[in-house]
Design an enzyme around this catalytic site. Structure first.
Site, PDB file in Angstrom:
ATOM      1  N   GLU A   1      53.079  10.828 -27.891  1.00 40.52           N
ATOM      2  CA  GLU A   1      53.059   9.998 -26.432  1.00 40.52           C
ATOM      3  C   GLU A   1      52.330   8.926 -26.117  1.00 40.52           C
ATOM      4  O   GLU A   1      52.773   8.088 -25.426  1.00 40.52           O
ATOM      5  CB  GLU A   1      52.657  11.329 -25.475  1.00 40.52           C
TER       6      GLU A   1
ATOM      7  N   SER B   1      54.155  76.771  -6.541  1.00 42.80           N
ATOM      8  CA  SER B   1      52.915  77.475  -6.747  1.00 42.80           C
ATOM      9  C   SER B   1      51.668  76.652  -7.320  1.00 42.80           C
ATOM     10  O   SER B   1      50.820  77.107  -7.240  1.00 42.80           O
ATOM     11  CB  SER B   1      53.232  78.644  -7.679  1.00 42.80           C
TER      12      SER B   1
END
Length: 818
Positions: free
Chosen positions: A87, A480
């Site tokens: 770059e 239960s």
């Protein structure tokens, strides 16, 4: 001649100053609306939130932009060199603008006038930072001029390292990766410091056009660009020529990092964490805040829980018979392309989707759903396998006059074109067993009873099939399994495990318009006067209703809220039998509070959350650690955790309830768990018409809860119970989870007296008493040597309250036990 040269000098001077004035004017003009570059000082990019299991393994990631921020100090120089070569090779030598590069771009622009070609850029890394952070992607001289001005200002304000850090963390590199660190993980499943020269060069090649350098779809171009970057690295002296040639010869091996929760079969857990973070901090912080979340998930326990739960669902479903194929397709020609269009469940390993190609008496030949190559195209490979007769034996005949009968031919079950699931048959590589996705579902939660940390969570058979979490979102009747809380309320208010309560028919007037309610036991039998322990161990409905009548529904509602099972329990006696709706996680939390001696806990899936800077912003464990911050050892006392959590239950009551529920496993409705041969307490639950079945159990180390039922409630099967279907799941889980741990007894709190009693009467056991048990009593509540029978709830005439005179005479005439 002198006058001519004077004229030229004058004209040149005028033009020079005119040019300077024009340039100054342009700079002044474009400087008026330049963005404020000082905002780069406080740069906080959107960073993904990462969720980890308790051992540090990655569980999930959440982000709009998949970015991990990395300081420049953590980036190896070799990786930096790759980006500079690709770059901006003069980055450390220019002041923001590369004039040689600008000249090259200008010449090329003049050459390309009239060709409609896009102008070549000459942007430095600093200019790219200016564009990416402060400007748009507009292609114009105006934007380029502003970009140049900003680059000059940025170079004066920030160091080269800061500029490079901003650049490497902001750039888009494809694969949904923003920034170098995220790209390193997503492309190569590596940290930045692990990248090779070839890998670093490929990443450095991407900023220009990541979509045109896709590693699968544009592989040739991607390799060419990578090699170009390697050549520039050699040219600029970053690496030796030999290293460059070796790097260019390496294949482009991209190995995308697996993401999501499929690593641990923890999809439901991860989704619950996501919902909690979003609720706590908002959507923006979840997807952009860069949070680091350490969860309570134990990968080992999660894997066990998922395996055990899925196995139980499949086993039950197969016992109900084969329902037929997923769908039917045409198998002529290229069947693979048509099979690829059928949606498969990808989180049910090792199941595979297949189509029946041919079926006869002994076997069926199947073709598997073809995979997709990394670029997304369908693989041309077509894999096949065999389903032998033994692989369909469970199914029973599914077609014709033989439907429902034992399978003697594979073709009774499978036909060409049937799309089905299969899994490997044992260790054989090419033989498979028929499978089907179960209709029944359920939820499972595993918790540390001391801290409330959720260690494993199963919300259903397949997250891919349904994201509805049946462990945390499904509200079902616990049946239960709610009873222990009723008995805890009684034991906390004067009752003992040996208190006698009448198990006999009862009628309850529920008021005008509602009528008479006659509760029944599951067995439809009555056993007369029995101890409270018997009432829990054998899950006696009528005894529980009588007890609730005596202590009052307001007290039970208060205990239900205290334990977090219900926010507001309606004042109807049917609710003491578990008629209200709650979740598996709430029930496991309630049982955990019994297991830990009565301390309040808050269930949590998250241990700690840190912000992007590593600061802890949430911690679940709020206990004070006294002495933990000592700088060095000076013979001081050992550090101690100070537990100031509220008590929801007296420790002695908690132990009494635990002891009674141990009896459920030893002698009652949960005896299938007894084979673990270690202390386990628990309670079964079965709702009306057998629509849901439960088992909640715990050891000193773990609390586990399971419920099974259909998403659209319907009967599971005649006489289906929690003890038959849910308890085996808890048993199998605990067997695997605690396999390498010694058996640990439940802690007996100070003050509790363990006395041998006759379980039939609740009185002290004599020398000749058979089957005597140790019962837990609080000080001053020990039974006398002579058993005393108390019928529990009596009316003013000495008869059990709510019992009809006829029923009362029948009970008395049979001696109370029948």
């Amino acid at each position: 001649m002198l006058r001519f040269f004077g004229f030229l000098f004058t004209a040149g001077t005028i033009l020079f100053f005119a040019g300077v004035a024009a340039a100054a004017g342009l700079i002044w003009h474009f400087s008026q609306d330049l963005p404020d570059y000082s905002q780069l000082q406080d740069y906080e990019p959107p960073v993904m939130t990462r969720v980890h299991a308790v051992d540090g393994s990655l569980l999930a990631e959440y982000a709009r932009e998949r970015r991990l921020y990395i300081p420049i100090q953590a980036v190896p120089q070799s990786v930096i060199n790759a980006f500079l070569a690709a770059e901006d090779k003069n980055f450390y030598r220019h002041g923001g603008l590369d004039f040689a590069g600008i000249a090259r771009a200008g010449i090329l622009y003049i050459k390309n006038i009239g060709t409609n070609r896009r102008p070549q850029g000459a942007s430095t890394i600093t200019q790219q930072v200016a564009k990416n952070f402060l400007l748009t992607n507009e292609v114009s001289f105006k934007r380029k001029f502003k970009e140049a001005l900003l680059a000059l200002k940025i170079e004066r304000a920030y160091s080269k390292e800061r500029i490079l850090e901003l650049y490497l963390n902001e750039i888009y590199l494809g694969f949904s990766a923003y920034g170098l660190a995220a790209a390193s993980l997503l492309y190569f499943d590596k940290s930045v410091h692990e990248l090779s020269t070839a890998e670093a060069a490929y990443l450095a090649a991407l900023p220009k056009a990541p979509s045109q350098l896709h590693p699968f779809r544009q592989r040739k171009r991607a390799v060419e660009r990578r090699n170009y970057v390697i050549d520039r690295m050699v040219e600029n002296g970053f690496i030796e020529a030999e290293e460059g040639e070796a790097a260019k010869k390496k294949p482009l091996n991209v190995t995308p990092r697996p993401t999501g929760a499929q690593i641990f079969a923890g999809e439901y857990f991860a989704e619950e964490v996501r919902r909690e973070i979003q609720q706590k901090y908002g959507e923006k912080r979840l997807y952009e805040g860069g949070l680091s979340v350490r969860t309570t998930l134990d990968p080992k326990l999660q894997t066990i829980a998922r395996k055990v739960m899925a196995g139980a669902l499949v086993s039950f479903d197969e016992s109900r018979g084969y329902r037929g194929p997923v769908k039917t397709i045409d198998v002529s020609g290229d069947w693979g392309a048509r099979l690829a269009d059928v949606r498969a469940l990808y989180d049910v390993d090792p199941w595979r989707l297949a189509v029946v190609l041919k079926a006869d008496r002994k076997s069926a030949r199947i073709g598997f759903q073809p995979a997709r190559v990394p670029g997304g195209a369908l693989s041309r490979e077509r894999e096949t396998g065999i389903v032998p007769l033994e692989g369909v034996k469970w199914a029973k005949a599914a077609r014709g006059s033989a439907r429902g009968k034992a399978v003697t031919r594979v073709s009774q079950v499978l036909k060409p074109g049937d799309v089905v699931y299969v899994e490997p048959l044992g260790a054989e590589t090419n033989r498979f067993r028929l499978r089907q996705v179960p209709e029944i579902s359920g939820g499972m939660a595993v918790m540390d009873p001391v801290t409330g940390r959720v260690l494993a969570l199963v919300g259903g058979f397949s997250f891919d099939q349904s994201q509805f979490d049946r462990a945390t979102q499904a509200k079902r009747q616990p049946g239960s399994s709610f009873k222990p809380l009723v008995y805890a309320a009684a034991l906390d208010n004067g009752y003992t495990p040996a208190t006698i309560v009448m198990d006999a028919p009862i009628e309850i007037d529920q008021g005008p318009g509602i009528g008479i309610w006659r509760p029944e036991n599951y067995s439809t039998k009555f056993y007369g006067p029995q101890t409270m322990r018997f009432g829990v161990e054998r899950s006696r409905n009528v005894m529980t209703v009588r007890l609730a009548q005596d202590i009052g529904m307001p007290l039970i509602a208060e205990y239900a809220k205290r334990f977090g099972v219900y926010d507001k329990l309606p004042p109807y006696l049917s609710y003491v039998l578990g008629a209200g709706e709650t979740t598996v996680l709430r029930m496991v939390t309630a049982y955990s509070m019994i297991a830990n001696g009565g301390r309040r806990i808050t269930p949590t899936l998250i241990d700690r959350i840190q912000d992007r800077y590593g600061r802890t912003i949430y911690r679940h464990d709020q206990r004070e650690c006294r002495g933990c911050k000592a700088a060095k050892w000076q013979n001081q006392p050992e550090p101690a955790l100070i537990d100031r959590r509220e008590r929801v239950l007296d420790p002695m009551t908690a132990y009494q309830v635990t002891s009674i529920m141990e009896g459920v496993v030893k002698r009652g409705t949960g005896t299938i768990v007894r084979e673990l041969d270690r202390p386990v307490a628990g309670k079964t639950g079965t709702t009306n018409d057998e629509k849901d079945v439960w088992f909640i159990g715990f050891t000193p180390e773990l609390a586990v809860g399971v419920y099974l039922g259909y998403d659209k409630p319907r009967t599971i099967g005649r006489r289906a119970t929690g003890g038959q279907l849910a308890a085996p799941i808890v048993r199998d889980f605990l067997k695997a989870a605690l396999a390498d741990k010694p058996a640990v007894p439940f802690r007996v709190p100070p003050g509790i007296k363990l006395i041998r009693v006759d379980p039939a009467t609740g009185g002290r056991a004599g020398l000749g008493t058979q089957r005597a048990i140790l019962e837990a009593f609080k000080p001053g509540t020990e039974p006398s040597h002579t058993p005393t029978t108390v019928y529990g709830t009596l009316d003013p005439y000495g008869r059990p309250r709510g019992v009809t005179p006829e029923a009362n005479r029948a009970v008395q005439g049979m001696g109370g036990l029948y």
